[in-house]
Design a protein around this motif. Structure first.
Motif, PDB file in Angstrom:
ATOM      1  N   ALA A  15      37.214 -50.320   5.836  1.00 19.33           N
ATOM      2  CA  ALA A  15      35.827 -50.708   5.572  1.00 19.33           C
ATOM      3  C   ALA A  15      35.363 -51.780   6.548  1.00 19.33           C
ATOM      4  CB  ALA A  15      35.700 -51.209   4.130  1.00 19.33           C
ATOM      5  N   GLY A  16      36.260 -52.713   6.894  1.00 13.12           N
ATOM      6  CA  GLY A  16      35.888 -53.772   7.823  1.00 13.12           C
ATOM      7  C   GLY A  16      35.751 -53.291   9.262  1.00 13.12           C
ATOM      8  N   LEU A  17      36.573 -52.329   9.661  1.00 13.83           N
ATOM      9  CA  LEU A  17      36.544 -51.840  11.041  1.00 13.83           C
ATOM     10  C   LEU A  17      35.501 -50.739  11.271  1.00 13.83           C
ATOM     11  CD1 LEU A  17      40.398 -51.671  11.629  1.00 13.83           C
ATOM     12  CD2 LEU A  17      38.809 -53.293  12.686  1.00 13.83           C
ATOM     13  N   ARG A  18      35.010 -50.145  10.185  1.00 14.90           N
ATOM     14  CA  ARG A  18      34.048 -49.029  10.238  1.00 14.90           C
ATOM     15  C   ARG A  18      34.712 -47.737  10.696  1.00 14.90           C
ATOM     16  NH1 ARG A  18      28.784 -50.318   8.224  1.00 14.90           N
ATOM     17  NH2 ARG A  18      28.702 -52.606   8.219  1.00 14.90           N
ATOM     18  N   GLU A  19      35.298 -47.749  11.871  1.00 11.70           N
ATOM     19  CA  GLU A  19      36.113 -46.632  12.340  1.00 11.70           C
ATOM     20  C   GLU A  19      37.220 -47.197  13.209  1.00 11.70           C
ATOM     21  OE1 GLU A  19      33.511 -43.938  14.402  1.00 11.70           O
ATOM     22  OE2 GLU A  19      33.704 -45.029  16.277  1.00 11.70           O
ATOM     23  N   ALA A  20      38.386 -46.572  13.152  1.00 13.10           N
ATOM     24  CA  ALA A  20      39.534 -47.150  13.857  1.00 13.10           C
ATOM     25  C   ALA A  20      40.622 -46.099  14.018  1.00 13.10           C
ATOM     26  CB  ALA A  20      40.089 -48.345  13.071  1.00 13.10           C
ATOM     27  N   SER A  21      41.476 -46.370  14.973  1.00 14.87           N
ATOM     28  CA  SER A  21      42.646 -45.515  15.186  1.00 14.87           C
ATOM     29  C   SER A  21      43.740 -45.918  14.206  1.00 14.87           C
ATOM     30  CB  SER A  21      43.160 -45.684  16.610  1.00 14.87           C
ATOM     31  OG  SER A  21      43.671 -47.009  16.791  1.00 14.87           O
ATOM     32  N   THR A  23      46.697 -46.953  14.931  1.00 18.66           N
ATOM     33  CA  THR A  23      47.325 -48.203  15.396  1.00 18.66           C
ATOM     34  C   THR A  23      46.499 -49.405  14.985  1.00 18.66           C
ATOM     35  OG1 THR A  23      48.304 -47.050  17.289  1.00 18.66           O
ATOM     36  CG2 THR A  23      48.164 -49.457  17.416  1.00 18.66           C
ATOM     37  N   GLN A  24      45.179 -49.318  15.165  1.00 24.09           N
ATOM     38  CA  GLN A  24      44.305 -50.434  14.794  1.00 24.09           C
ATOM     39  C   GLN A  24      44.354 -50.720  13.292  1.00 24.09           C
ATOM     40  OE1 GLN A  24      40.787 -48.615  16.520  1.00 24.09           O
ATOM     41  NE2 GLN A  24      40.624 -50.282  18.032  1.00 24.09           N
ATOM     42  N   LEU A  25      44.352 -49.634  12.507  1.00 25.97           N
ATOM     43  CA  LEU A  25      44.383 -49.808  11.053  1.00 25.97           C
ATOM     44  C   LEU A  25      45.708 -50.391  10.586  1.00 25.97           C
ATOM     45  CD1 LEU A  25      42.545 -46.626   9.761  1.00 25.97           C
ATOM     46  CD2 LEU A  25      41.949 -48.988   9.245  1.00 25.97           C
ATOM     47  N   ALA A  26      46.800 -49.905  11.151  1.00 23.02           N
ATOM     48  CA  ALA A  26      48.114 -50.418  10.779  1.00 23.02           C
ATOM     49  C   ALA A  26      48.204 -51.912  11.077  1.00 23.02           C
ATOM     50  CB  ALA A  26      49.202 -49.655  11.525  1.00 23.02           C
ATOM     51  N   ARG A  27      47.690 -52.301  12.235  1.00 21.90           N
ATOM     52  CA  ARG A  27      47.722 -53.721  12.618  1.00 21.90           C
ATOM     53  C   ARG A  27      46.851 -54.545  11.664  1.00 21.90           C
ATOM     54  NH1 ARG A  27      45.489 -53.345  17.328  1.00 21.90           N
ATOM     55  NH2 ARG A  27      47.438 -52.735  18.360  1.00 21.90           N
ATOM     56  N   ALA A  28      45.645 -54.057  11.352  1.00 22.93           N
ATOM     57  CA  ALA A  28      44.726 -54.800  10.490  1.00 22.93           C
ATOM     58  C   ALA A  28      45.268 -54.935   9.071  1.00 22.93           C
ATOM     59  CB  ALA A  28      43.365 -54.103  10.462  1.00 22.93           C
ATOM     60  N   ALA A  29      46.012 -53.911   8.611  1.00 25.43           N
ATOM     61  CA  ALA A  29      46.553 -53.942   7.251  1.00 25.43           C
ATOM     62  C   ALA A  29      47.934 -54.585   7.179  1.00 25.43           C
ATOM     63  CB  ALA A  29      46.625 -52.523   6.687  1.00 25.43           C
ATOM     64  N   GLY A  30      48.518 -54.907   8.339  1.00 27.98           N
ATOM     65  CA  GLY A  30      49.837 -55.524   8.363  1.00 27.98           C
ATOM     66  C   GLY A  30      50.945 -54.573   7.985  1.00 27.98           C
ATOM     67  N   LEU A  31      50.795 -53.297   8.385  1.00 23.34           N
ATOM     68  CA  LEU A  31      51.770 -52.271   8.045  1.00 23.34           C
ATOM     69  C   LEU A  31      52.300 -51.592   9.298  1.00 23.34           C
ATOM     70  CD1 LEU A  31      49.767 -50.574   5.132  1.00 23.34           C
ATOM     71  CD2 LEU A  31      51.670 -52.184   4.881  1.00 23.34           C
ATOM     72  N   SER A  32      53.407 -50.898   9.143  1.00 24.75           N
ATOM     73  CA  SER A  32      53.895 -50.095  10.260  1.00 24.75           C
ATOM     74  C   SER A  32      53.020 -48.858  10.392  1.00 24.75           C
ATOM     75  CB  SER A  32      55.345 -49.670   9.994  1.00 24.75           C
ATOM     76  OG  SER A  32      55.401 -48.742   8.920  1.00 24.75           O
ATOM     77  N   PRO A  33      52.920 -48.299  11.597  1.00 24.53           N
ATOM     78  CA  PRO A  33      52.110 -47.094  11.772  1.00 24.53           C
ATOM     79  C   PRO A  33      52.540 -45.945  10.870  1.00 24.53           C
ATOM     80  CG  PRO A  33      52.594 -48.071  13.900  1.00 24.53           C
ATOM     81  CD  PRO A  33      53.406 -48.831  12.891  1.00 24.53           C
ATOM     82  N   SER A  34      53.843 -45.786  10.633  1.00 24.48           N
ATOM     83  CA  SER A  34      54.305 -44.680   9.796  1.00 24.48           C
ATOM     84  C   SER A  34      53.854 -44.859   8.348  1.00 24.48           C
ATOM     85  CB  SER A  34      55.829 -44.561   9.860  1.00 24.48           C
ATOM     86  OG  SER A  34      56.452 -45.748   9.396  1.00 24.48           O
ATOM     87  N   THR A  35      53.926 -46.100   7.832  1.00 24.85           N
ATOM     88  CA  THR A  35      53.469 -46.363   6.464  1.00 24.85           C
ATOM     89  C   THR A  35      51.961 -46.178   6.358  1.00 24.85           C
ATOM     90  OG1 THR A  35      55.268 -47.925   6.053  1.00 24.85           O
ATOM     91  CG2 THR A  35      53.338 -48.089   4.633  1.00 24.85           C
ATOM     92  N   ALA A  36      51.235 -46.713   7.330  1.00 23.64           N
ATOM     93  CA  ALA A  36      49.781 -46.579   7.319  1.00 23.64           C
ATOM     94  C   ALA A  36      49.376 -45.112   7.391  1.00 23.64           C
ATOM     95  CB  ALA A  36      49.174 -47.364   8.485  1.00 23.64           C
ATOM     96  N   SER A  37      50.099 -44.322   8.167  1.00 19.91           N
ATOM     97  CA  SER A  37      49.782 -42.901   8.307  1.00 19.91           C
ATOM     98  C   SER A  37      49.930 -42.168   6.976  1.00 19.91           C
ATOM     99  CB  SER A  37      50.695 -42.275   9.360  1.00 19.91           C
ATOM    100  OG  SER A  37      50.441 -40.889   9.473  1.00 19.91           O
ATOM    101  N   ARG A  38      51.004 -42.467   6.237  1.00 20.31           N
ATOM    102  CA  ARG A  38      51.211 -41.820   4.941  1.00 20.31           C
ATOM    103  C   ARG A  38      50.103 -42.201   3.955  1.00 20.31           C
ATOM    104  NH1 ARG A  38      56.602 -43.336   6.001  1.00 20.31           N
ATOM    105  NH2 ARG A  38      56.410 -45.102   4.562  1.00 20.31           N
ATOM    106  N   LEU A  57      39.915 -40.880  15.202  1.00 23.81           N
ATOM    107  CA  LEU A  57      39.516 -42.098  14.488  1.00 23.81           C
ATOM    108  C   LEU A  57      39.312 -41.807  12.992  1.00 23.81           C
ATOM    109  CD1 LEU A  57      36.923 -43.606  17.002  1.00 23.81           C
ATOM    110  CD2 LEU A  57      39.362 -44.155  16.751  1.00 23.81           C
ATOM    111  N   TYR A  58      39.607 -42.820  12.199  1.00 26.70           N
ATOM    112  CA  TYR A  58      39.407 -42.756  10.749  1.00 26.70           C
ATOM    113  C   TYR A  58      38.104 -43.466  10.370  1.00 26.70           C
ATOM    114  CZ  TYR A  58      44.253 -41.228  10.196  1.00 26.70           C
ATOM    115  OH  TYR A  58      45.446 -40.512  10.257  1.00 26.70           O
ATOM    116  N   ARG A  59      37.463 -42.973   9.324  1.00 23.90           N
ATOM    117  CA  ARG A  59      36.261 -43.604   8.767  1.00 23.90           C
ATOM    118  C   ARG A  59      36.372 -43.588   7.242  1.00 23.90           C
ATOM    119  NH1 ARG A  59      34.584 -40.046  12.683  1.00 23.90           N
ATOM    120  NH2 ARG A  59      33.578 -40.974  14.525  1.00 23.90           N
ATOM    121  N   VAL A  60      35.570 -44.437   6.600  1.00 24.27           N
ATOM    122  CA  VAL A  60      35.518 -44.441   5.136  1.00 24.27           C
ATOM    123  C   VAL A  60      34.946 -43.110   4.665  1.00 24.27           C
ATOM    124  CG1 VAL A  60      34.441 -45.505   3.116  1.00 24.27           C
ATOM    125  CG2 VAL A  60      35.306 -46.939   4.974  1.00 24.27           C
TER     126      VAL A  60
END
Length: 253
Positions: A15-21, A23-38, A57-60
């Motif tokens: 929601a804060g990034l609006r749209e993101a890859s 990698t960007q989402l994993a970093r913003a959420a403090g998670l590994s890319p594999s966890t964020a992907s699941r 890119l992901y969006r809400v």
């Protein structure tokens, strides 16, 4: 619980990034890319996130927007109702409640109290905001059920356990459906000691801008203060308050 917390964290980051890859989402959420992907895949399957295959890119998602709209609608409803409910309580000296339908259990519904104004009496009827009420054993429940398709209501009642809270509770689908016919004919519902002995309740529909039943407004009191002879007075006051709440909802819309 930990998975839910992480999933909500990903959604909040999105929601804060609006749209993101990823990698960007994993970093913003403090998670590994594999966890964020699941987590994102689960959110996508449930409609809370969208993924653009071309851009990556992901969006809400739409469902998250619908949750936000539901919050706005609830805020508008309680905002429109507050002053009128206070005036209703001042006029009658008894507690008033506002309820809406919400999901309950695997496939059922219940009435949920979303706003309340307590009466000034030493012995008063009140319930906790957020608490649920069974549809078959409450005035607000019958008001909220009445507009729904009778065949669907019958199927739901036949699949449910209609708990007998008192000797006055309606515990068969036929009895509940007959009560709903009276609600549609008369324009109000009466809980006559069906949920609690010694308590009577008058409930009326609150109609939104589209004319549909947006909520149910009720006034409850001990049977000694809300006798059958008192019902017309309570009903007229509740119907007037409901009409004014509905008008305010129309202005808000």
């Amino acid at each position: 619980m930990r998975t839910l917390e992480r999933g909500l964290g990903v959604l909040w980051a999105l929601a804060g990034l609006r749209e993101a890859s990823l990698t960007q989402l994993a970093r913003a959420a403090g998670l590994s890319p594999s966890t964020a992907s699941r987590l994102l895949e689960t959110l996508r399957q449930q409609g809370f996130a969208d993924w653009d295959e071309v851009s990556g890119l992901y969006r809400v998602g739409l469902r998250a927007y619908q949750v936000g709209m539901a919050f706005d609608a609830a805020q508008a409803l309680t905002g429109a109702a507050g002053a009128e409910m206070r005036a209703l309580v001042a006029a009658l000296g008894e507690s008033a409640n506002l309820a809406v339908l919400r999901p309950h259990g695997a496939s059922g519904l219940e009435a949920a109290y979303v706003h309340q104004v307590e009466g000034p009496q030493l012995v008063r009827m009140f319930t906790r905001v957020g608490a649920g009420a069974p549809l078959h054993a409450s005035g607000v429940g019958k008001v909220l059920l009445a507009p729904r398709d009778p065949a669907e209501v019958r199927a739901a009642l036949e699949a449910a356990t209609l708990v007998a809270f008192t000797p006055h509770t309606l515990t068969t689908p036929d009895a509940v459906l007959a009560a709903l016919d009276r609600v549609r004919e008369q324009g109000y519902a009466l809980d006559d000691q069906e949920r609690e002995l010694g308590v009577r309740c008058v409930a009326v529909p609150v109609r939104g801008a589209d004319g549909g039943v947006a909520a149910a407004l009720s006034v409850s009191a001990p049977t000694s203060r809300l006798t059958p002879a008192d019902v017309p007075r309570f009903l007229a006051a509740a119907q007037g308050a409901a009409a004014r709440i509905g008008a305010r909802l129309g202005w808000a819309g």
